[in-house]
Design a protein around this motif. Sequence first.
Motif, PDB file in Angstrom:
ATOM      1  N   LEU A   1      47.869  43.283  42.774  1.00 36.54           N
ATOM      2  CA  LEU A   1      48.743  44.083  41.923  1.00 36.54           C
ATOM      3  C   LEU A   1      47.925  44.546  40.722  1.00 36.54           C
ATOM      4  CD1 LEU A   1      51.615  45.104  41.207  1.00 36.54           C
ATOM      5  CD2 LEU A   1      52.000  42.922  40.052  1.00 36.54           C
ATOM      6  N   GLY A   2      47.725  45.845  40.611  1.00 36.05           N
ATOM      7  CA  GLY A   2      46.906  46.385  39.530  1.00 36.05           C
ATOM      8  C   GLY A   2      45.633  47.010  40.068  1.00 36.05           C
ATOM      9  N   PRO A   3      44.679  47.325  39.170  1.00 36.88           N
ATOM     10  CA  PRO A   3      44.616  47.012  37.734  1.00 36.88           C
ATOM     11  C   PRO A   3      45.706  47.736  36.946  1.00 36.88           C
ATOM     12  CG  PRO A   3      42.490  47.744  38.583  1.00 36.88           C
ATOM     13  CD  PRO A   3      43.494  48.051  39.616  1.00 36.88           C
ATOM     14  N   GLN A   4      46.098  47.090  35.842  1.00 34.28           N
ATOM     15  CA  GLN A   4      47.124  47.672  34.992  1.00 34.28           C
ATOM     16  C   GLN A   4      46.829  47.361  33.532  1.00 34.28           C
ATOM     17  OE1 GLN A   4      50.373  45.677  36.894  1.00 34.28           O
ATOM     18  NE2 GLN A   4      50.384  43.968  35.449  1.00 34.28           N
ATOM     19  N   GLU A   5      47.394  48.217  32.679  1.00 32.15           N
ATOM     20  CA  GLU A   5      47.250  48.020  31.243  1.00 32.15           C
ATOM     21  C   GLU A   5      48.385  47.113  30.786  1.00 32.15           C
ATOM     22  OE1 GLU A   5      47.025  50.830  27.251  1.00 32.15           O
ATOM     23  OE2 GLU A   5      46.753  51.714  29.228  1.00 32.15           O
TER      24      GLU A   5
ATOM     25  N   ILE B   1      43.877  37.874  36.576  1.00 31.89           N
ATOM     26  CA  ILE B   1      42.470  38.107  36.219  1.00 31.89           C
ATOM     27  C   ILE B   1      42.460  39.100  35.062  1.00 31.89           C
ATOM     28  CG2 ILE B   1      40.187  38.747  37.058  1.00 31.89           C
ATOM     29  CD1 ILE B   1      41.459  38.347  39.922  1.00 31.89           C
ATOM     30  N   VAL B   2      41.896  38.681  33.952  1.00 34.26           N
ATOM     31  CA  VAL B   2      41.902  39.502  32.735  1.00 34.26           C
ATOM     32  C   VAL B   2      40.480  39.992  32.466  1.00 34.26           C
ATOM     33  CG1 VAL B   2      42.472  39.556  30.280  1.00 34.26           C
ATOM     34  CG2 VAL B   2      43.800  38.112  31.824  1.00 34.26           C
ATOM     35  N   PHE B   3      40.346  41.294  32.237  1.00 34.29           N
ATOM     36  CA  PHE B   3      39.049  41.907  31.921  1.00 34.29           C
ATOM     37  C   PHE B   3      39.077  42.331  30.458  1.00 34.29           C
ATOM     38  CE2 PHE B   3      40.046  42.465  36.328  1.00 34.29           C
ATOM     39  CZ  PHE B   3      38.851  42.222  37.001  1.00 34.29           C
ATOM     40  N   ARG B   4      38.019  41.994  29.715  1.00 35.17           N
ATOM     41  CA  ARG B   4      37.962  42.332  28.290  1.00 35.17           C
ATOM     42  C   ARG B   4      36.604  42.958  27.962  1.00 35.17           C
ATOM     43  NH1 ARG B   4      40.190  36.479  26.443  1.00 35.17           N
ATOM     44  NH2 ARG B   4      42.397  36.792  26.895  1.00 35.17           N
TER      45      ARG B   4
ATOM     46  N   TYR C   1      39.396  45.716  24.491  1.00 38.82           N
ATOM     47  CA  TYR C   1      40.349  46.371  25.381  1.00 38.82           C
ATOM     48  C   TYR C   1      40.593  45.478  26.596  1.00 38.82           C
ATOM     49  CZ  TYR C   1      39.876  50.575  22.578  1.00 38.82           C
ATOM     50  OH  TYR C   1      39.890  51.464  21.537  1.00 38.82           O
ATOM     51  N   ILE C   2      41.803  45.546  27.122  1.00 36.62           N
ATOM     52  CA  ILE C   2      42.212  44.598  28.167  1.00 36.62           C
ATOM     53  C   ILE C   2      42.790  45.342  29.368  1.00 36.62           C
ATOM     54  CG2 ILE C   2      43.691  42.604  28.690  1.00 36.62           C
ATOM     55  CD1 ILE C   2      43.825  42.164  25.599  1.00 36.62           C
ATOM     56  N   ARG C   3      42.421  44.862  30.557  1.00 34.91           N
ATOM     57  CA  ARG C   3      43.065  45.280  31.805  1.00 34.91           C
ATOM     58  C   ARG C   3      43.334  44.020  32.626  1.00 34.91           C
ATOM     59  NH1 ARG C   3      43.434  48.880  29.105  1.00 34.91           N
ATOM     60  NH2 ARG C   3      43.082  51.118  29.444  1.00 34.91           N
ATOM     61  N   GLU C   4      44.369  44.063  33.446  1.00 38.36           N
ATOM     62  CA  GLU C   4      44.770  42.877  34.212  1.00 38.36           C
ATOM     63  C   GLU C   4      44.951  43.211  35.692  1.00 38.36           C
ATOM     64  OE1 GLU C   4      47.366  40.675  30.658  1.00 38.36           O
ATOM     65  OE2 GLU C   4      48.406  41.694  32.319  1.00 38.36           O
ATOM     66  N   ILE C   5      44.626  42.234  36.516  1.00 35.96           N
ATOM     67  CA  ILE C   5      44.925  42.280  37.948  1.00 35.96           C
ATOM     68  C   ILE C   5      45.648  40.989  38.299  1.00 35.96           C
ATOM     69  CG2 ILE C   5      43.932  42.197  40.290  1.00 35.96           C
ATOM     70  CD1 ILE C   5      41.629  43.919  39.283  1.00 35.96           C
ATOM     71  N   TYR C   6      46.714  41.095  39.066  1.00 36.44           N
ATOM     72  CA  TYR C   6      47.419  39.909  39.566  1.00 36.44           C
ATOM     73  C   TYR C   6      47.163  39.773  41.059  1.00 36.44           C
ATOM     74  CZ  TYR C   6      50.101  39.199  35.278  1.00 36.44           C
ATOM     75  OH  TYR C   6      50.463  38.940  33.985  1.00 36.44           O
TER      76      TYR C   6
END
Length: 838
Positions: free
Chosen positions: A777-781, A746-749, A791-796
């Motif tokens: 797993l995450g959120p992570q940069e 899951i990508v947040f922008r 800007y982007i953050r990701e959750i797996y």
Amino acid sequence: MSQLQLNSDLSDGFEERKTWFADVIVPIPIPGAYTYRVPQKFEEAVSKGCRVIVQFGRRKVYTGIIAKVHNQPPANYEAKYILDLLDDVPSVNDLQLDFFRWIAQYYMCTSGEVFNAALPSGLKLTSQSFVQLNPEFSHEHDYTEKETILIESLTNTDKLSYDEVSELLGIKQIHPVLKSLIQKDSIYLFEQVKDKYQPKKVKKVKLKQLYVEQEKALESLFETLEKKIKQQEVLLKYLSLVPLDKGGKPKNPGLLKSEFLQTGVSESSLKTLVKNGIFEEYEEFVSRFPEIEHSGQKVVLSDAQETTKKAILQNFETKTAVLLHGITGSGKTEIYISLIQDALAAGGQVLYLLPEIALTTQIVSRLRRVFGDAMGIYHSKYSDNERVEVWQGVQSGRFSFVVGVRSAIFLPFNSLSLIVVDEEHEPSFKQFDPAPRYHARDLSIVLANLHQGKVLLGTATPALETYENALSGKYGLVEIQTRYGKAQLPEFILADIQQERKRKTLKGDFTSTLIAEMEGVLERGEQAILFQNRRGYSPYISCNDCAHVPKCENCSVSLTYHMYSNTLKCHYCGHQEAVPQVCPACNSTGIRTVGFGTEKLEEDLKLLFPQANIQRMDQDTTRSKYSYQTIIDRFEKKETDILIGTQMVSKGLDFDNVSLVGVFDFDRMIHFPDFRSFERAFQLVTQVSGRAGRKEKRGKVIIQASEVNSPILDQIIRNDYQRFYQGEVLERERFSYPPYFRLIKIVFRHKEKEIVESAANRYAKMISPEIGKKRILGPQEPVISRIRNMYIREIYIKVEKQGINVNKVKEILYLKSNELQKVKKMNGLRVVFDVDPV
């Protein structure tokens, strides 16, 4: 007759006409289909799968596809009318619509996004915005200079497009001017639909039929032209070029005007003959794909290939998909061709999927020799018009066999009996942006099930997920461990960069071992391939004094130096700028390049081997339509001695004269921060190594590395895929990765860093109670945390393959993202789902 019966008969005769509605999939990201009213004139012709023009929103006009025809009006809105019906015969069949629905559900996107990706652009009519003068406008308002220029121009013309307005006013941002004129009731804005697909037309000329059918008329014509020598020459030349029928008379099929004029006849004389009604000029629609002669011969398989083919067919009796695990050079392509010929002979359709265009170039010429123009080709280097003609060719039955890249999975097949997925491990089969983020290999199995067909997955280095499916019995498994004919696997040599650096024997980025082997190759008149999976001259430039590194203004990456254009480029957003003469941070002139890409290797090679012909194949040198073909043709003809390239050179290319392969930057491959880095390294090096020594002569592969004792290097040298697989899957199982767990990224922008961080953290807390914290797993940069100013953050999300309802998890994730985006602070937030990321 009773009054009751009479009333009944009358009511039968005057039954109220039903109002028909159509659910239309529109190529925009809205959930489900949108209901439109069917105008009475289209009621008999409208059907599921037809393209229609509809209005969505206040002014926008789109091409949509009818998903369902019914008589139930929408409950929550007034249905607009369908504006136009574009098809007599549906462009999309029922199987495709089912396929689109499955993709939307599995990959967590909308049907509109799937439809937009599936249909070639040429079949989607677009609307263009125009400006028109309001007939009732008055001069009572005060107009600016720009407004006055536009009004005066519109007074003399019916309409202007936005581009024409921009050019007229000499400004790019025309919307403030238009907005002001709308408020003054001076202009209208409207949309006009334009058709993208244009059939190819050629101009032809032919003799009037009278002179062909009647000999006396032709004799009389010659008499008339007796003193008009040039016109007579045109007539004689024409008659000499047209074929004759059995009676010796011209068949009069017409000649291409351009080719006829190239024979030297007078253009003005031909024009006069047309004007006088002796010749006629006309246009004819022709295919963009000319007829090609082909052998049609059955391919002859060796004993090993015949045994392999029988094993595949035996597996097909019980399995939809079969993995053909054959080492490089084992002759998999001949087996594919034989199976394709069998499928076509049985009346089925065949799709042959390749990971990218670079690989289609060489294999297409081999397939053309066997299948000729019965084969269609479908990829993004083709124009919109060409792709439409392939689509229509599949629909009409002209192309029963198609070779293509991942988007070919959407073509309108109706009896697909075989899908071949060559190099199935390739990440190029995965669509990254935009949605749907599908994997063509996985979709091929879904599509085959819909058609009750079969899938053959071929590779020398299977994806771990595919190999696990084969070992577990979900897929069939057939293996070939010997090369075709007398060909041998190459000899591997490890060149220790650390040792050479200590001994000071490195020349630039080349070890002495590689240089010595290349000298031998050139002396013997053989060829070499060098693999460096990084394009450009250098990954970045740096200041010697303050260590400043120029970065992209839109993305969190350093700019790559390209020497050929002397620019710094961002490979993510396309931003480029001039190379600074002095350091922008400290004004020092001590600027140096760091690292190396394919462009730097090319320059260094020209200094090391000035007599050699060197060619580079990467994204920078293959942008034009025929650039791949040109580079490969030159290499095949031995006009190129050394070919340097990125992973393009690793994919299934077959050259008889290549005796050496060099691999650069191996350490960077295995240390890339990704759980698949070892798998990628094994696949890339094994595949590119397979280019060496394709016939009786054994080739050599030199791998330059600092960690020459790495276990994965030993596995590559021994070609021991099984040992590599066993070690890798233990790690995957331990840390909950595929093939034992499904991944959803899951990508947040967002353009503001604080908002994207807040959104990702908030979302993780929202989903945690429902799907369990251990699965998140995450959120992570990410490694690159900003692209195109977002800007982007990701959750797996890690989901077990057994014991959990994956569809329920997806539903929760989707609903919670909708909740999050409704929060007032989250305006402009984009949430993207990537199911089964690679």
